[in-house]
Design a protein around this motif. Structure first.
Motif, PDB file in Angstrom:
ATOM      1  N   VAL A  38       0.837  -1.203   0.000  1.00 10.90           N
ATOM      2  CA  VAL A  38       0.000   0.000   0.000  1.00 10.90           C
ATOM      3  C   VAL A  38       0.872   1.253   0.000  1.00 10.90           C
ATOM      4  N   ASP A  39       1.936   1.252   0.796  1.00  9.83           N
ATOM      5  CA  ASP A  39       2.829   2.416   0.857  1.00  9.83           C
ATOM      6  C   ASP A  39       3.494   2.670  -0.489  1.00  9.83           C
ATOM      7  N   LEU A  40       3.873   1.607  -1.179  1.00 11.62           N
ATOM      8  CA  LEU A  40       4.505   1.764  -2.491  1.00 11.62           C
ATOM      9  C   LEU A  40       3.525   2.337  -3.498  1.00 11.62           C
ATOM     10  N   VAL A  41       2.318   1.799  -3.521  1.00 10.53           N
ATOM     11  CA  VAL A  41       1.303   2.318  -4.438  1.00 10.53           C
ATOM     12  C   VAL A  41       1.047   3.794  -4.158  1.00 10.53           C
ATOM     13  N   ASN A  42       0.921   4.142  -2.889  1.00  6.61           N
ATOM     14  CA  ASN A  42       0.667   5.530  -2.521  1.00  6.61           C
ATOM     15  C   ASN A  42       1.802   6.446  -2.968  1.00  6.61           C
ATOM     16  N   ALA A  43       3.027   5.995  -2.770  1.00  6.20           N
ATOM     17  CA  ALA A  43       4.190   6.796  -3.171  1.00  6.20           C
ATOM     18  C   ALA A  43       4.214   6.993  -4.687  1.00  6.20           C
ATOM     19  N   GLU A  44       3.925   5.929  -5.427  1.00  2.00           N
ATOM     20  CA  GLU A  44       3.935   6.036  -6.891  1.00  2.00           C
ATOM     21  C   GLU A  44       2.781   6.900  -7.395  1.00  2.00           C
ATOM     22  N   ILE A  79     -12.915   8.509 -27.059  1.00  5.65           N
ATOM     23  CA  ILE A  79     -12.799   7.228 -27.740  1.00  5.65           C
ATOM     24  C   ILE A  79     -11.541   6.520 -27.287  1.00  5.65           C
ATOM     25  N   GLY A  80     -11.670   5.230 -26.978  1.00  8.07           N
ATOM     26  CA  GLY A  80     -10.523   4.469 -26.513  1.00  8.07           C
ATOM     27  C   GLY A  80     -10.850   2.989 -26.471  1.00  8.07           C
ATOM     28  N   ALA A  81      -9.875   2.198 -26.052  1.00  8.79           N
ATOM     29  CA  ALA A  81     -10.050   0.754 -25.915  1.00  8.79           C
ATOM     30  C   ALA A  81      -9.636   0.346 -24.504  1.00  8.79           C
ATOM     31  N   GLY A  82     -10.194  -0.748 -24.015  1.00 12.34           N
ATOM     32  CA  GLY A  82      -9.820  -1.247 -22.698  1.00 12.34           C
ATOM     33  C   GLY A  82     -10.074  -0.219 -21.605  1.00 12.34           C
ATOM     34  N   THR A  83      -9.114  -0.094 -20.690  1.00  9.73           N
ATOM     35  CA  THR A  83      -9.255   0.841 -19.572  1.00  9.73           C
ATOM     36  C   THR A  83      -9.478   2.266 -20.054  1.00  9.73           C
ATOM     37  N   SER A  84      -8.747   2.675 -21.076  1.00 10.56           N
ATOM     38  CA  SER A  84      -8.888   4.041 -21.593  1.00 10.56           C
ATOM     39  C   SER A  84     -10.302   4.290 -22.091  1.00 10.56           C
ATOM     40  N   GLY A  85     -10.865   3.319 -22.805  1.00 12.80           N
ATOM     41  CA  GLY A  85     -12.234   3.468 -23.292  1.00 12.80           C
ATOM     42  C   GLY A  85     -13.238   3.511 -22.163  1.00 12.80           C
ATOM     43  N   ARG A  86     -13.027   2.671 -21.143  1.00  9.84           N
ATOM     44  CA  ARG A  86     -13.953   2.642 -20.008  1.00  9.84           C
ATOM     45  C   ARG A  86     -13.943   3.968 -19.262  1.00  9.84           C
ATOM     46  N   PRO A 197       6.803   4.315 -15.317  1.00  5.83           N
ATOM     47  CA  PRO A 197       6.427   2.903 -15.353  1.00  5.83           C
ATOM     48  C   PRO A 197       5.523   2.518 -14.187  1.00  5.83           C
ATOM     49  N   GLU A 198       4.641   1.555 -14.437  1.00  2.75           N
ATOM     50  CA  GLU A 198       3.725   1.087 -13.407  1.00  2.75           C
ATOM     51  C   GLU A 198       4.448   0.146 -12.434  1.00  2.75           C
ATOM     52  N   ILE A 199       3.921   0.021 -11.214  1.00  4.41           N
ATOM     53  CA  ILE A 199       4.532  -0.924 -10.270  1.00  4.41           C
ATOM     54  C   ILE A 199       4.368  -2.363 -10.762  1.00  4.41           C
ATOM     55  N   LEU A 200       3.298  -2.605 -11.500  1.00  4.83           N
ATOM     56  CA  LEU A 200       3.107  -3.880 -12.184  1.00  4.83           C
ATOM     57  C   LEU A 200       3.307  -3.582 -13.661  1.00  4.83           C
ATOM     58  N   ARG A 205      -3.885   0.333 -15.981  1.00  2.64           N
ATOM     59  CA  ARG A 205      -5.082   0.690 -15.208  1.00  2.64           C
ATOM     60  C   ARG A 205      -4.682   1.285 -13.864  1.00  2.64           C
ATOM     61  N   LEU A 206      -3.390   1.304 -13.562  1.00  2.00           N
ATOM     62  CA  LEU A 206      -2.896   1.841 -12.295  1.00  2.00           C
ATOM     63  C   LEU A 206      -2.622   3.336 -12.432  1.00  2.00           C
ATOM     64  N   LYS A 207      -1.372   3.778 -12.349  1.00  2.00           N
ATOM     65  CA  LYS A 207      -1.083   5.223 -12.386  1.00  2.00           C
ATOM     66  C   LYS A 207      -1.614   5.887 -13.656  1.00  2.00           C
ATOM     67  N   ALA A 208      -1.409   5.229 -14.782  1.00  2.29           N
ATOM     68  CA  ALA A 208      -1.856   5.828 -16.042  1.00  2.29           C
ATOM     69  C   ALA A 208      -3.366   6.019 -16.039  1.00  2.29           C
ATOM     70  N   GLY A 209      -4.093   5.007 -15.529  1.00  2.00           N
ATOM     71  CA  GLY A 209      -5.539   5.130 -15.450  1.00  2.00           C
ATOM     72  C   GLY A 209      -5.974   6.223 -14.494  1.00  2.00           C
ATOM     73  N   THR A 210      -5.273   6.332 -13.366  1.00  2.00           N
ATOM     74  CA  THR A 210      -5.602   7.379 -12.385  1.00  2.00           C
ATOM     75  C   THR A 210      -5.376   8.764 -12.968  1.00  2.00           C
ATOM     76  N   ALA A 211      -4.242   8.957 -13.613  1.00  8.91           N
ATOM     77  CA  ALA A 211      -3.948  10.264 -14.210  1.00  8.91           C
ATOM     78  C   ALA A 211      -4.927  10.594 -15.328  1.00  8.91           C
ATOM     79  N   THR A 212      -5.298   9.591 -16.101  1.00 13.21           N
ATOM     80  CA  THR A 212      -6.263   9.811 -17.177  1.00 13.21           C
ATOM     81  C   THR A 212      -7.612  10.224 -16.616  1.00 13.21           C
ATOM     82  N   LYS A 213      -8.068   9.552 -15.562  1.00 10.46           N
ATOM     83  CA  LYS A 213      -9.343   9.937 -14.937  1.00 10.46           C
ATOM     84  C   LYS A 213      -9.282  11.359 -14.413  1.00 10.46           C
ATOM     85  N   MET A 214      -8.165  11.733 -13.809  1.00 11.46           N
ATOM     86  CA  MET A 214      -8.006  13.091 -13.316  1.00 11.46           C
ATOM     87  C   MET A 214      -8.078  14.092 -14.460  1.00 11.46           C
TER      88      MET A 214
END
Length: 314
Positions: A38-44, A79-86, A197-200, A205-214
């Motif tokens: 959790v701490d790593l995800v939060n830091a990233e 318009i997008g595909a996968g996570t970006s589209g969702r 880069p993502e932690i996984l 769907r992780l950092k990139a998805g969060t930034a895109t939603k923002m």
């Protein structure tokens, strides 16, 4: 619909893309305790804020262009595909209840259609022709805006759609999480959300998805502010469609008029459940028809309409 085929584009090595690289900070990810994870995800995730800050000027340009287009009768498409589209579909679907827009004004399109929202169909992102087709099906014109969302920047479906949109005179906005030197474009606005880069590795769907939603939150809300859907920091065009939203509407009226709850509810009812109209009726001592005429003269901009009550020449 076309079926994916292994062509030259699909076989390109994308390992150099920022979104595909391994993150040194998470090299021992499988050995972390739950708390350390959790701490790593939060830091990233802190990097998403820097990514938004780095794209601030491009986001502002996108807001200005989109608002201007919608004022001329245009529409906004994600318009997008996968996570970006969702994420695009999610942002579009939240505009009607928040800003009382028609479902046609802001639309989300995902490769594979509605079924792809709940079932993975990422293979369809490889078909550029399907992106072109969906643009033609929606009969885009010069006042429309298309935001193509692709974390890795290479999705053929998105590029096919954006190029088709440009050919029809629409505004094309590109949103990706890789730098321009990795994927170059010639669209009208180029928004890069560089979260690293993502932690996984590769799981955008992780950092990139969060930034895109923002970024989408900023874009759609900024556009609606420019269109007069907000007064101060209140959503005065809220769609009163359930108990929660009626309560919110009444509280807005109470706070801005100093009426008690009963009087605010009565005012809301007399306005036809339209907060913006109710406020103008109260402040100008106007009938619903008079208030609506005043709002129309000022293109739905409540602040301008209110100022006109103080200065009849306006």
């Amino acid at each position: 619909m076309s079926s994916p085929t292994p062509d030259a584009d699909r076989l390109v090595d994308r390992g150099h893309l920022l979104t595909e690289q391994a993150n040194p900070a998470s090299r021992n990810l499988d050995q972390l305790s739950p708390l350390a994870f959790v701490d790593l995800v939060n830091a990233e995730d802190q990097k998403t804020l820097s990514a938004i800050a780095g794209a601030r000027e491009d986001l502002a340009e996108a807001i200005a262009l989109t608002a201007a287009a919608l004022r001329e009768g245009g529409r906004l498409f994600y318009i997008g595909a996968g996570t970006s589209g969702r994420l695009g579909v999610l942002d579009a679907s939240e505009c009607p209840p928040t800003f009382c827009t028609s479902p046609e004004l802001v639309q989300g399109i995902i490769a594979g259609g509605a079924g792809a929202l709940v079932r993975s169909s990422e293979g369809l992102e490889d078909i550029a022709e399907d992106g072109e087709t969906v643009i033609h099906e929606h009969r885009l014109h010069e006042h429309d805006v298309v935001v193509g969302i692709t974390a890795g920047g290479t999705t053929p479906y998105v590029h096919g759609a954006l190029k088709a949109a440009q050919q029809r005179g629409a505004t094309a906005i590109f949103m990706a999480c890789v730098p321009q030197d990795q994927v170059s474009t010639d669209y009208d606005v180029d928004i890069r959300l560089l979260v690293g880069p993502e932690i996984l590795a590769g799981s955008t769907r992780l950092k990139a998805g969060t930034a895109t939603k923002m970024a989408l939150n900023i874009l759609s809300t900024g556009v609606m502010v420019q269109l007069g859907k907000v007064y101060g920091n209140r959503m005065v065009d809220v769609s009163v469609t359930n108990t929660k939203l009626r309560d919110r509407a009444i509280r807005i009226l109470k706070d801005l008029t100093n009426l008690d709850r009963t009087a605010a509810g009565d005012l809301l009812d007399r306005s036809g459940q339209r907060v913006k109209l109710a406020l103008l009726m109260h402040w100008g001592d106007l009938t619903p028809n008079q208030a609506e005429e005043c709002l129309n003269r000022h293109h739905g901009q409540l602040r301008q309409a209110v100022n006109s009550l103080k200065d009849p020449k306006r």
